[in-house]
Design an enzyme around this catalytic site. Structure first.
Site, mmCIF file in Angstrom:
data_model
loop_
_atom_site.group_PDB
_atom_site.id
_atom_site.type_symbol
_atom_site.label_atom_id
_atom_site.label_comp_id
_atom_site.label_asym_id
_atom_site.label_seq_id
_atom_site.Cartn_x
_atom_site.Cartn_y
_atom_site.Cartn_z
ATOM 1 N N THR A 81 0.841 -1.193 0.000
ATOM 2 C CA THR A 81 0.000 0.000 0.000
ATOM 3 C C THR A 81 0.877 1.243 0.000
ATOM 4 O O THR A 81 1.881 1.291 0.707
ATOM 5 C CB THR A 81 -0.904 0.008 1.248
ATOM 6 O OG1 THR A 81 -1.750 -1.149 1.225
ATOM 7 C CG2 THR A 81 -1.759 1.262 1.315
ATOM 8 N N GLY A 82 0.475 2.235 -0.777
ATOM 9 C CA GLY A 82 1.207 3.500 -0.788
ATOM 10 C C GLY A 82 1.403 4.005 -2.202
ATOM 11 O O GLY A 82 0.999 3.367 -3.178
ATOM 12 N N THR A 90 4.110 4.364 -4.092
ATOM 13 C CA THR A 90 4.956 3.553 -4.966
ATOM 14 C C THR A 90 4.270 2.232 -5.287
ATOM 15 O O THR A 90 4.334 1.748 -6.424
ATOM 16 C CB THR A 90 6.327 3.311 -4.321
ATOM 17 O OG1 THR A 90 6.871 4.556 -3.871
ATOM 18 C CG2 THR A 90 7.303 2.707 -5.319
ATOM 19 N N ASP A 137 6.213 -3.999 -1.898
ATOM 20 C CA ASP A 137 5.691 -2.854 -1.151
ATOM 21 C C ASP A 137 6.765 -1.780 -1.064
ATOM 22 O O ASP A 137 7.951 -2.043 -1.278
ATOM 23 C CB ASP A 137 5.273 -3.302 0.258
ATOM 24 C CG ASP A 137 4.240 -2.380 0.892
ATOM 25 O OD1 ASP A 137 3.941 -1.312 0.309
ATOM 26 O OD2 ASP A 137 3.737 -2.722 1.978
ATOM 27 N N ASP A 153 8.725 3.853 4.079
ATOM 28 C CA ASP A 153 8.928 5.256 4.452
ATOM 29 C C ASP A 153 10.397 5.522 4.736
ATOM 30 O O ASP A 153 10.902 6.609 4.455
ATOM 31 C CB ASP A 153 8.054 5.601 5.663
ATOM 32 C CG ASP A 153 6.573 5.449 5.339
ATOM 33 O OD1 ASP A 153 6.122 6.078 4.365
ATOM 34 O OD2 ASP A 153 5.878 4.688 6.031
ATOM 35 N N LYS A 195 7.515 1.568 8.134
ATOM 36 C CA LYS A 195 6.383 1.604 7.227
ATOM 37 C C LYS A 195 5.134 1.997 8.007
ATOM 38 O O LYS A 195 5.153 2.028 9.217
ATOM 39 C CB LYS A 195 6.181 0.231 6.566
ATOM 40 C CG LYS A 195 7.325 -0.153 5.628
ATOM 41 C CD LYS A 195 7.176 -1.529 5.023
ATOM 42 C CE LYS A 195 5.809 -1.802 4.470
ATOM 43 N NZ LYS A 195 5.338 -0.765 3.510
ATOM 44 N N GLY A 196 4.085 2.287 7.272
ATOM 45 C CA GLY A 196 2.824 2.615 7.923
ATOM 46 C C GLY A 196 2.373 4.036 7.724
ATOM 47 O O GLY A 196 1.387 4.459 8.321
ATOM 48 N N GLU A 224 0.046 -5.212 6.100
ATOM 49 C CA GLU A 224 1.288 -5.367 5.337
ATOM 50 C C GLU A 224 2.168 -6.449 5.958
ATOM 51 O O GLU A 224 2.714 -7.305 5.251
ATOM 52 C CB GLU A 224 2.026 -4.031 5.262
ATOM 53 C CG GLU A 224 1.346 -3.029 4.335
ATOM 54 C CD GLU A 224 1.899 -1.626 4.424
ATOM 55 O OE1 GLU A 224 1.585 -0.812 3.544
ATOM 56 O OE2 GLU A 224 2.644 -1.325 5.385
ATOM 57 N N LYS A 265 14.695 7.301 0.397
ATOM 58 C CA LYS A 265 14.197 6.533 1.542
ATOM 59 C C LYS A 265 15.299 5.750 2.253
ATOM 60 O O LYS A 265 15.072 5.210 3.340
ATOM 61 C CB LYS A 265 13.093 5.567 1.085
ATOM 62 C CG LYS A 265 11.907 6.247 0.398
ATOM 63 C CD LYS A 265 11.219 7.242 1.312
ATOM 64 C CE LYS A 265 10.126 8.018 0.615
ATOM 65 N NZ LYS A 265 9.009 7.201 0.165
#
EC number: 5.3.1.6
Length: 226
Positions: A33-34, A36, A86, A89, A99-100, A108, A126
């Site tokens: 999720t996100g 990218t 995935d 961050d 992440k999150g 995830e 990142k």
């Protein structure tokens, strides 16, 4: 000079090359999720009819996958997947991640745990020497908000409620700034052991297996040591 969006696209394309290597009528791909991951999903549309389906880590990703005509399967019906793809961050040289940012950290972790390889896709911004500049998301059962916040404060963090946000699991997110993350696996376990915490956004006990980092000079590939 490539823009950040172009770098993200480059990372997504690198992951799609891995999908090409494993694609088949019985293959299921795990999807994160996100921003990218969204680009990866859009590219995955070209594999429609060549995969059994996908497993999504959020309702948002499931809707995007379905919009491209890709089958979205219930994880309970899936025994294994070759890869889970995935973003992150933050990611360090050990392939530990924070992440999150999108709030899907629990799902995830769950979906990633069923895949044989975790592929992290990101732009080079990142990659950090030490995790912690990005506030650490922690998913919390609502009734435990204040108790968990006190526990996080005792660890040196500065927790803040993510206002107006509810996870797909019906929980809240505390974003924790100011943590010193010298031992990411140890801190992940410590935070996850606080009663009321569902999970935290440290992915260190089970980090990425491969990171595909887009740079101005092409893809930099990092692999987990050992």
């Amino acid at each position: 000079m490539l823009t950040q969006q172009e770098l993200k696209q480059q990372a997504a394309e690198a992951a799609l090359e891995l999908v090409e290597q494993v694609a088949g009528p019985d293959v299921i791909i795990g999807v994160g999720t996100g921003s990218t991951a969204d680009l990866f999903i859009d590219g995955l549309a070209r594999f429609k009819g060549r995969l059994r389906g996908t497993v999504a880590s959020s309702e948002r990703s499931a809707a995007r996958l379905a919009g491209h005509g890709l089958a979205v399967l219930d994880l309970n019906d899936v025994q294994s997947m070759p890869i889970y793809v995935d973003g992150a961050d933050e990611i360090d040289p050990n392939l530990h991640m924070i992440k999150g940012g999108g709030g899907a950290l629990t799902r995830e972790k769950i979906v990633a745990s069923v895949a044989r390889r975790y592929i992290c896709i990101a732009d080079e911004s990142k990659l950090v020497e030490r995790l912690g500049r990005f506030p650490l998301p922690v998913e919390v059962i609502p009734m435990a908000r204040n108790a968990v916040a006190r526990g996080l404060s005792r660890l040196g963090g500065q927790p803040a409620l993510r206002e107006g946000f509810v996870t797909d699991n019906g929980n809240i997110i505390l974003d924790v700034a100011g943590l010193s993350i010298a031992d990411a696996p140890g801190l992940e376990k410590t935070i996850n052991d606080i009663p009321g915490v569902v999970t935290c956004g440290l992915f260190a006990l089970a980090g990425a297996d491969v990171a595909l980092l887009a740079t101005q000079d092409g893809i930099r590939r990092l692999e987990r040591r050992g």
